[in-house]
Write a protein that holds these residues in place. Structure first.
Motif, PDB file in Angstrom:
ATOM      1  N   GLU A 121       4.292   9.400  -2.577  1.00 33.72           N
ATOM      2  CA  GLU A 121       3.080   8.685  -2.974  1.00 33.72           C
ATOM      3  C   GLU A 121       1.830   9.460  -2.566  1.00 33.72           C
ATOM      4  O   GLU A 121       0.837   9.497  -3.307  1.00 33.72           O
ATOM      5  CB  GLU A 121       3.064   7.290  -2.359  1.00 33.72           C
ATOM      6  N   THR A 217       8.466   7.973  -9.681  1.00 38.13           N
ATOM      7  CA  THR A 217       9.871   7.582  -9.854  1.00 38.13           C
ATOM      8  C   THR A 217      10.713   8.652 -10.536  1.00 38.13           C
ATOM      9  O   THR A 217      11.943   8.577 -10.521  1.00 38.13           O
ATOM     10  CB  THR A 217       9.978   6.293 -10.682  1.00 38.13           C
ATOM     11  N   GLU A 245       8.586  -1.283  -6.994  1.00 38.89           N
ATOM     12  CA  GLU A 245       8.506  -2.182  -5.845  1.00 38.89           C
ATOM     13  C   GLU A 245       8.278  -1.435  -4.537  1.00 38.89           C
ATOM     14  O   GLU A 245       7.722  -1.997  -3.590  1.00 38.89           O
ATOM     15  CB  GLU A 245       9.800  -3.010  -5.739  1.00 38.89           C
ATOM     16  N   ASP A 246       8.707  -0.171  -4.476  1.00 40.10           N
ATOM     17  CA  ASP A 246       8.655   0.552  -3.205  1.00 40.10           C
ATOM     18  C   ASP A 246       7.370   1.342  -3.013  1.00 40.10           C
ATOM     19  O   ASP A 246       7.303   2.229  -2.166  1.00 40.10           O
ATOM     20  CB  ASP A 246       9.859   1.490  -3.070  1.00 40.10           C
ATOM     21  N   CYS A 247       6.318   1.037  -3.775  1.00 39.57           N
ATOM     22  CA  CYS A 247       5.045   1.715  -3.548  1.00 39.57           C
ATOM     23  C   CYS A 247       4.133   0.803  -2.730  1.00 39.57           C
ATOM     24  O   CYS A 247       4.386  -0.387  -2.575  1.00 39.57           O
ATOM     25  CB  CYS A 247       4.386   2.103  -4.872  1.00 39.57           C
ATOM     26  N   SER A 248       3.075   1.366  -2.201  1.00 39.98           N
ATOM     27  CA  SER A 248       2.168   0.623  -1.330  1.00 39.98           C
ATOM     28  C   SER A 248       1.408  -0.441  -2.113  1.00 39.98           C
ATOM     29  O   SER A 248       1.301  -0.385  -3.347  1.00 39.98           O
ATOM     30  CB  SER A 248       1.169   1.582  -0.665  1.00 39.98           C
TER      31      SER A 248
END
Length: 346
Positions: A121, A217, A245-248
């Motif tokens: 990220e 991704t 879903e797994d980003c800030s």
């Protein structure tokens, strides 16, 4: 696809510019192929400079399409910015248009994804800061990219980006004639473009959101759908593309702004450049060498140093009191752009 012989690749291209002496370029290896042509690495036989040559086949093209293509080349001549691939010259024969472009050593971000996999990220944020600088320049120049994606974002050895491939770029002054043309690649298309409502700078902002998901991704939105029509249907019908879903939380907010369904509700490139998701990553990029940093990054670096200096002055002052002094960061200075060049397909 027809293979080009070794002797053809080694041919010498002669470019004659207006009021300039002819330049000679020897074509080398092919570094990219597209539907209508290929891109070659080439050597300037007079200066030793390495360039890229985009060769577009004209055979079979109606004359009006050739005229439009030449108009796009003229458009590129007027663009000059560190985040835009620079136009170096052009040559045309009976069946081929050759466009000489600045060479970006690392190739496209699409190539980076294939070689290294999905990106962190923090690294994505670093690229986005520079992509926005290029988009801001294009939009202020009344140009819409129309096909923003990792494959059309080139990188240099120092990590700077160069927006490329304006094969379907549109000048806003001609937008009213272009509403009935769908331009771009389905997975990155804005809903209004699919619905033939016309492209705008806001359409590039939607594509930027899709590109961020692609970099984060490894795949663009709706990559699991094999049919382009199914992809376009989902883009139009869904509230927004699926956000990882797994980003800030900051990145999720950034993407939600890019994916506003109404183009009028999407922020500009300049406004997005001030988003908290990017601000928290500014410090990582402030050490770029001055000659490599683009105006936005120089501004960021100056702001960081300025804030640190102001804080130190207040802290060292005998009149400083934490109960009476509330420091706020100074407002960002306005962007400064150099006016006046192009693109490189991958």
């Amino acid at each position: 696809m027809r293979r080009i012989s070794h002797s053809a690749v080694r041919q010498v291209l002669v470019v004659r510019g207006e009021g300039k002496s002819a330049m000679r370029f020897q074509l080398g290896k092919c570094i990219g192929r597209g539907q209508f042509g290929s891109v070659y690495q080439a050597l300037n036989l007079d200066t030793g400079q390495t360039v890229a040559v985009k060769r577009i086949r004209l055979e079979g093209l109606p004359e009006d399409e050739v005229t439009q293509l030449m108009g796009e080349v003229d458009l590129v001549k007027s663009l000059s910015h560190p985040s835009i691939v620079k136009y170096e010259g052009m040559a045309r024969d009976s069946d081929t248009l050759s466009i000489v472009l600045e060479f970006a050593e690392n190739g496209s971000l699409g190539k980076t994804l294939k070689e290294y996999g999905k990106l962190s990220e923090e690294l994505v944020a670093g690229y986005v800061i520079k992509i926005l600088e290029g988009l801001n320049y294009l939009h202020k120049s009344e140009v819409v990219h129309c096909d923003l994606k990792a494959a059309n974002i080139l990188t240099t050895k120092n990590g700077n980006v160069k927006l490329s491939d304006f094969g379907v770029s549109l000048n806003l002054r001609a937008m009213e004639q272009m509403h009935d043309n769908v331009a771009g690649t389905p997975n990155w298309m804005a809903p209004e473009v699919i619905q033939l409502q016309g492209a705008s700078p806001a359409s590039d902002i939607w594509s930027l959101g899709c590109t961020i998901i692609e970099l984060f991704t490894g795949r663009p939105p709706y990559a699991h759908l094999n049919n382009g029509l199914s992809v376009m249907f989902r883009i139009v019908e869904d509230e927004s593309p699926p956000i990882p879903e797994d980003c800030s939380d900051e990145l999720k907010d950034f993407l939600s702004q890019c994916f506003e369904k109404d183009p009028a509700d999407r922020p500009t490139a300049e406004l997005l450049g001030e988003h908290p998701w990017l601000k928290q990553n500014w410090g990582v990029h402030k050490e770029l060498r001055p000659q490599d940093s683009i105006p936005f990054l120089r501004r960021v670096s100056a702001d960081l140093h300025s804030r640190a200096d102001i804080t130190k002055q207040f802290m060292d002052s005998p009149r400083f009191s934490s109960s009476t002094c509330d420091l706020e960061p100074s407002p960002p200075r306005q962007h400064t752009f150099v006016k006046s060049s192009f693109s490189q397909g991958r």
